[in-house]
Design a protein around this motif. Sequence first.
Motif, mmCIF file in Angstrom:
data_model
loop_
_atom_site.group_PDB
_atom_site.id
_atom_site.type_symbol
_atom_site.label_atom_id
_atom_site.label_comp_id
_atom_site.label_asym_id
_atom_site.label_seq_id
_atom_site.Cartn_x
_atom_site.Cartn_y
_atom_site.Cartn_z
ATOM 1 N N GLN A 45 0.809 -1.215 0.000
ATOM 2 C CA GLN A 45 0.000 0.000 0.000
ATOM 3 C C GLN A 45 0.843 1.266 0.000
ATOM 4 N N VAL A 46 1.987 1.242 0.684
ATOM 5 C CA VAL A 46 2.769 2.473 0.861
ATOM 6 C C VAL A 46 4.017 2.553 -0.016
ATOM 7 N N LYS A 47 4.295 1.525 -0.803
ATOM 8 C CA LYS A 47 5.543 1.529 -1.576
ATOM 9 C C LYS A 47 5.596 2.644 -2.627
ATOM 10 N N THR A 48 4.474 3.200 -3.034
ATOM 11 C CA THR A 48 4.505 4.306 -3.992
ATOM 12 C C THR A 48 4.999 5.594 -3.341
ATOM 13 N N LEU A 49 5.030 5.656 -2.021
ATOM 14 C CA LEU A 49 5.488 6.845 -1.305
ATOM 15 C C LEU A 49 6.987 6.824 -1.006
ATOM 16 N N TRP A 50 7.623 5.664 -1.117
ATOM 17 C CA TRP A 50 9.028 5.522 -0.747
ATOM 18 C C TRP A 50 9.944 6.253 -1.717
ATOM 19 N N ASP A 51 11.007 6.835 -1.154
ATOM 20 C CA ASP A 51 12.076 7.390 -1.988
ATOM 21 C C ASP A 51 12.873 6.255 -2.619
ATOM 22 N N ARG A 52 13.317 5.331 -1.763
ATOM 23 C CA ARG A 52 14.069 4.161 -2.211
ATOM 24 C C ARG A 52 13.475 2.923 -1.565
ATOM 25 N N GLU A 53 13.348 1.894 -2.338
ATOM 26 C CA GLU A 53 12.738 0.676 -1.828
ATOM 27 C C GLU A 53 13.622 -0.007 -0.780
ATOM 28 N N GLU A 54 14.954 0.191 -0.898
ATOM 29 C CA GLU A 54 15.866 -0.459 0.046
ATOM 30 C C GLU A 54 15.717 0.118 1.453
ATOM 31 N N LYS A 56 13.117 2.283 2.459
ATOM 32 C CA LYS A 56 11.696 2.508 2.778
ATOM 33 C C LYS A 56 11.478 3.862 3.457
ATOM 34 N N THR A 57 12.251 4.860 3.032
ATOM 35 C CA THR A 57 12.077 6.192 3.596
ATOM 36 C C THR A 57 11.051 6.968 2.780
ATOM 37 N N ILE A 58 10.355 7.869 3.430
ATOM 38 C CA ILE A 58 9.340 8.684 2.784
ATOM 39 C C ILE A 58 9.777 10.134 2.874
ATOM 40 N N TRP A 59 9.829 10.812 1.731
ATOM 41 C CA TRP A 59 10.242 12.205 1.694
ATOM 42 C C TRP A 59 9.077 13.081 2.128
#
Length: 61
Positions: A45-54, A56-59
């Motif tokens: 659900q939230v992976k479209t918000l991640w900066d980098r998948e490794e 899992k940070t959200i800008w």
Amino acid sequence: MKKKEYIKPQMNVFKADMQAILADSGIETTIRLERASDADYKDEQVKTLWDREETKTIWAD
């Protein structure tokens, strides 16, 4: 030359329960607020918000 002191930026997140809604617009519409379910926090659900998948940070701005 004087050495500059930098403050490391950090963010704390606290879980809070909804207690009350105090504002009233006076319009007769029904607003239904729901608590987010555990499914809303799954990686899918939230992976479209991640900066980098490794990481899992959200800008945020």
